[in-house]
Structure formats: structure tokens, C-alpha cells
Design an enzyme around this catalytic site. Sequence first.
Site, PDB file in Angstrom:
ATOM      1  N   ALA A 258       0.818  -1.209   0.000  1.00 31.94           N
ATOM      2  CA  ALA A 258       0.000   0.000   0.000  1.00 31.94           C
ATOM      3  C   ALA A 258       0.853   1.259   0.000  1.00 31.94           C
ATOM      4  O   ALA A 258       0.452   2.288  -0.551  1.00 31.94           O
ATOM      5  CB  ALA A 258      -0.922  -0.008   1.221  1.00 31.94           C
ATOM      6  N   GLU A 259       2.029   1.193   0.617  1.00 32.40           N
ATOM      7  CA  GLU A 259       2.878   2.370   0.737  1.00 32.40           C
ATOM      8  C   GLU A 259       3.672   2.665  -0.536  1.00 32.40           C
ATOM      9  O   GLU A 259       3.744   3.809  -0.986  1.00 32.40           O
ATOM     10  CB  GLU A 259       3.857   2.193   1.913  1.00 32.40           C
ATOM     11  CG  GLU A 259       3.217   2.306   3.281  1.00 32.40           C
ATOM     12  CD  GLU A 259       2.848   3.743   3.612  1.00 32.40           C
ATOM     13  OE1 GLU A 259       3.359   4.666   2.953  1.00 32.40           O
ATOM     14  OE2 GLU A 259       2.033   3.940   4.525  1.00 32.40           O
ATOM     15  N   SER A 260       4.302   1.644  -1.098  1.00 35.85           N
ATOM     16  CA  SER A 260       5.271   1.892  -2.171  1.00 35.85           C
ATOM     17  C   SER A 260       5.279   0.843  -3.263  1.00 35.85           C
ATOM     18  O   SER A 260       6.095   0.942  -4.191  1.00 35.85           O
ATOM     19  CB  SER A 260       6.678   1.947  -1.569  1.00 35.85           C
ATOM     20  OG  SER A 260       7.027   0.667  -1.039  1.00 35.85           O
TER      21      SER A 260
ATOM     22  N   TYR B 132      -7.089   4.581   3.567  1.00 32.96           N
ATOM     23  CA  TYR B 132      -5.844   3.837   3.783  1.00 32.96           C
ATOM     24  C   TYR B 132      -6.108   2.430   4.327  1.00 32.96           C
ATOM     25  O   TYR B 132      -5.563   1.444   3.811  1.00 32.96           O
ATOM     26  CB  TYR B 132      -4.958   4.621   4.750  1.00 32.96           C
ATOM     27  CG  TYR B 132      -3.559   4.093   4.893  1.00 32.96           C
ATOM     28  CD1 TYR B 132      -2.629   4.241   3.881  1.00 32.96           C
ATOM     29  CD2 TYR B 132      -3.162   3.454   6.069  1.00 32.96           C
ATOM     30  CE1 TYR B 132      -1.328   3.776   4.011  1.00 32.96           C
ATOM     31  CE2 TYR B 132      -1.863   2.986   6.213  1.00 32.96           C
ATOM     32  CZ  TYR B 132      -0.954   3.145   5.178  1.00 32.96           C
ATOM     33  OH  TYR B 132       0.314   2.681   5.322  1.00 32.96           O
TER      34      TYR B 132
END
Length: 568
Positions: free
Chosen positions: A140-142, A252
Site C-alpha cells: 500500500a505504501e510503495s 488507507y
Amino acid sequence: MQHRMFPRTAQALLILVTILVLASCAARNPATDKPAPTAVGPACVYPRDPLDKELDERPREDLSVLTPAEREALGVRTGIDFDLDTMDTEEVQQYFAFFTHRARGTFQAWLGRSEAYLPAVRAALIEHGLPQDLALLPYAESGYNPNAVSRAGAVGMWQFMRGTARKYGLTVDWWIDERRDPALSTQAAARYLSDLYGMFGDWYLALAAYNAGEGKISNALEKTNANDFFDLVDKNDRLRGRAKLREETRHYVPKFIAISKIFQNLDMLGFQCVDWKRAPRLADVNVPGGSDLMALAQAVGLSWNQFREYNPAFLRQVSPPGMSVVVHVPESRLAEAKAYLQNPKSRPYAGYTVHTVRGSDSLWKISRRYGVPVAVIKRMNNLSSGKLVKGQQLLVPGGGSARELADEDRASSRKTRKLAQARSNYIVQKDDTLWSISRQYGLSVATLQQANGLSASSKLSVGQRLFIPDQTGKAARQSRQEAEAVHAKLADKGQEKSKAQAKTAEPKSGKTKVVAQAKSTSYKVREGDTLYSIARRFNVSLSELLRWNSLNNGSTIHAGQEIKVLQR
């Protein structure tokens, strides 16, 4: 110390991870179906995200496209908080459909890239007593990209901001950015997530705080009296101004849950399952400050890009002065790495100064200020010209390093002059200058200087012998004949025992040709040298240089290597 991309982890942990996480996938697609890469092979290079924007995409999907198998996977209870019934959340469904359809290629690329890191990330989470599902957070982040940089300035696989990174022990400066180091950033992320869970007692709130900051989530909970993340989202309208949760934070957790549902059902959804044996086997090497990392990479048989795949934290081709750092190399090349580091010449740049260019600066001024030759500063900073830009940062060696590099340049010039004298074909006459000689033979002054190891300030003297490359015509024959006469005279006195005996022949063209027995000399490669530049330095062809040293066009050379050059 040995590891799989990260510091040492127990085999038992990795086995446990595989069983717990990919039980369904492993049952139908064993890891043994794919051959593991060789330990010495090149680093795995995965393409960049097909669509970078998909990390921040706000999906608006038609849920009618979901197949029965996809709806079954969507309905599976999963995640890090089984007390919350989140399977039917609209945002979860949207992200699930997005990653299984429109962004399917991106998600598959993320899975491939994560193979190098997932086993050790899971093991690190177990080491810290954290839920293993948190290993899905970097998707999800990168997209599991160690070099990812967000618009806000967050960097690395775990997307740390600079302040948070330093708070949790990561070094971020001009030399190195440990947010890009998968091993170190994972340890920092584990500590940060542990603190967030201790603060909120709820994993979804902890994830929201990871995205928005603990202060913002604490303030929102206090003002809304919400019970959990989803309750907080429902009450977000009660908040005003900057206290409101951004859309990115509200989406998120649903994004994380959707990724979790997909990952737990990869086989059912038709994705290629993660190969847990793909992670390269690496060893850790302690490297002192000021070490030449480019030369280290060459010593262990890696290109710079391959070295950076294993060591993405390094921003320069030199390790930070004044501190020891850990470098990851293939296990099979550990001995070569240690042998290189034991060589005193592996640290030619210890004692760097970082100089920021001011408006009135020039290379000459910087050279005078630090007592370092302009040529050394240009070589160390890969400058092809003397043009500088205000704010530009330059590496300037200090202490003995500058002197050693300058001495090396002078020693090389002396060696070039000696070789030029041995091959001399011109004797300096009264009133000669480098410029007049260069005009006479159609050469540039720079070429004449380089061929004879001379500088711009060098003075010529009558009778001095020079080497004029690529001479033709009457002047060439005359200068060669003069050189032959000098050598013959010396030979008559017994002073030419070790030199080649000149032999002359008259070709059909009428031109005088000098044939001499070749004599071998050795040249030590300096930083910045290439095979082409060495060939030009000695006025030989590149093909000859390659043949003399049993090299080919794809061969690489490194500082300190001995190169054979034949004199004629």
C-alpha cells in the site's frame, strides 16, 4: 553475517511464515515449481510500476465486473482485526476490484518485486511480536519499491518522512539514506508500528496513524469520541479544518484490507504466487568510511547498478567518511570483498569535505582554499568542464587523500614522459613552443601535452626529445631520422643494451619506416580511467590494448589494476 537480503534470520521462522501466509497458494503452486536464481547471478531487476499513480489512485470501479471466484475471495474474513466485520465496506470492494482488474498488472509487478524482501520482513515482524499481515503494508505504501519517493517527500519501501526516520534510528544525509535500505527501514517500521499499537490499542487506528501521524489521529479521536477507525471515519464530518481526516487516510485502511484479501487468495484470483525462494543470498560486510564503493562492486564482479540493487541506501559511490557502514554482497563473493577492503588503497577518499558552491566560486578558488589540485576536484566530481552552479555540492578530499591523489597524478605524468622519451621522434629546436610544434604537425596542444606527460606550464628546452603521434610526410621522416641518430650514438657507447634496436627499411612508397622490437611496460589504473583513455594516453589502438591484456570490449577495469602496454 549471512542473511536473505536482511540480517540473519532463523530458518524455522521462514518456514513458519510460509506455512501461515501462503498455505493455500503453496498447496497448489509449490515454490519448487520455479528454479531459484543462482547466488552469483545479477540482482533481480523488476520494472518500475506500470502506472505510478496507482499508489494514490482513488478507484471508481464497476463492481459488476467481479467474477464469482472474486466475490468469494472478497467475502473471506481476513486482516489483523477479526472483531470488525469489514468485508462489505464499499471502499474495500472498490480497492479489491481495482487491483484485480484495472491495476492487475501493477499488482502482479509488486508481487514479483516483493519476493526479494517478503520472507525477511515477515521474520522481522515475528521477531518484534507483530502480526504477520503487516508485511502487506509496503504494498500500500510503495509497491515494495525501496527507491520510492512520494510527493510529500516520504522515501523507501516503508515511506518514512525524514523526521520520523531519524527518530527511529535511520541515517538520512548527503551520503546515505537508510530509508532506502530494506533491512534497516523494516526494523525501524517494526519499532514505529509497535509504538503506535501501544498508543491506540487498535491495529486499524495504528495504521491510520502511520499514514496521518499519531497526533492527528489522537486529536480526531478526542474530538469525536469515536470507538474505532470506521467509527472515526463516520464521524469525520464533525471535525473542522485541518483536524479533518484526509481522503487518503480514510481510504488507507480499506486499501490495506483489500490487499490482504487478494494476497491470501492469489491462486484463486489467478495471480502468480510469490516464490519464497527468490530472495538473494547475501552476506554483510563492514566497510570503513571513505571506501571506494565502485571499486568494491567491481572487485566482487558487480556493475554499479547491480550493487545498488543490493545497497539502495548509498547516494554516492563512496562510503560516508568517519563512520563504518554495512554493505550487502553475494555470499559467494564475500572473500573477494574482504580481500579488497584489506587493501589500503580501498580508501582513497577518507576525509572528505562537502563544499557548497557560492556565487563567486570557481574551481581555482576552491582548489586554493583546500589545497587540492583542480584536476583532482574535477576527477572526483565527474566534471567535464570548469563550469559550476550556485548551490552545487562538490566532494573535496582532505588531509593525505588530496596529496596522495596529486602525487599519483604527478607519478603518472613522470611515467608518461619517460615513455615518450623512449619513443621520441622529434628534437626540440630553438624558438620551438608547444603551440608551434602542434601547428607544424596538425595536432592540438592538449594532444601533444598528453602524449608527453606535460602540463600547460611546462617549458621546452633545446635538444629535448618529444613524441609526436601520427606523423606523416617529410617532417616525420626527418624527425625520425634524427631520433634514430641519437639512439644509434647511445648504442655505440653501450648505453642502449635494454632498448629496442632500430631497423630501417624503405617501402615502395619511398617513406622511411622504423621497426623496433616491442618492450612491455606496466600501467596502474587510476580512478576514472577507461580502456579507451589509457589507449589514447599511450597512443596505441584500443584493439591492441585489449589484445595485449586478453580483454574484450565488454571488460571492466578497476583502480589499482595493472595494464600491460607495449612500447615500440
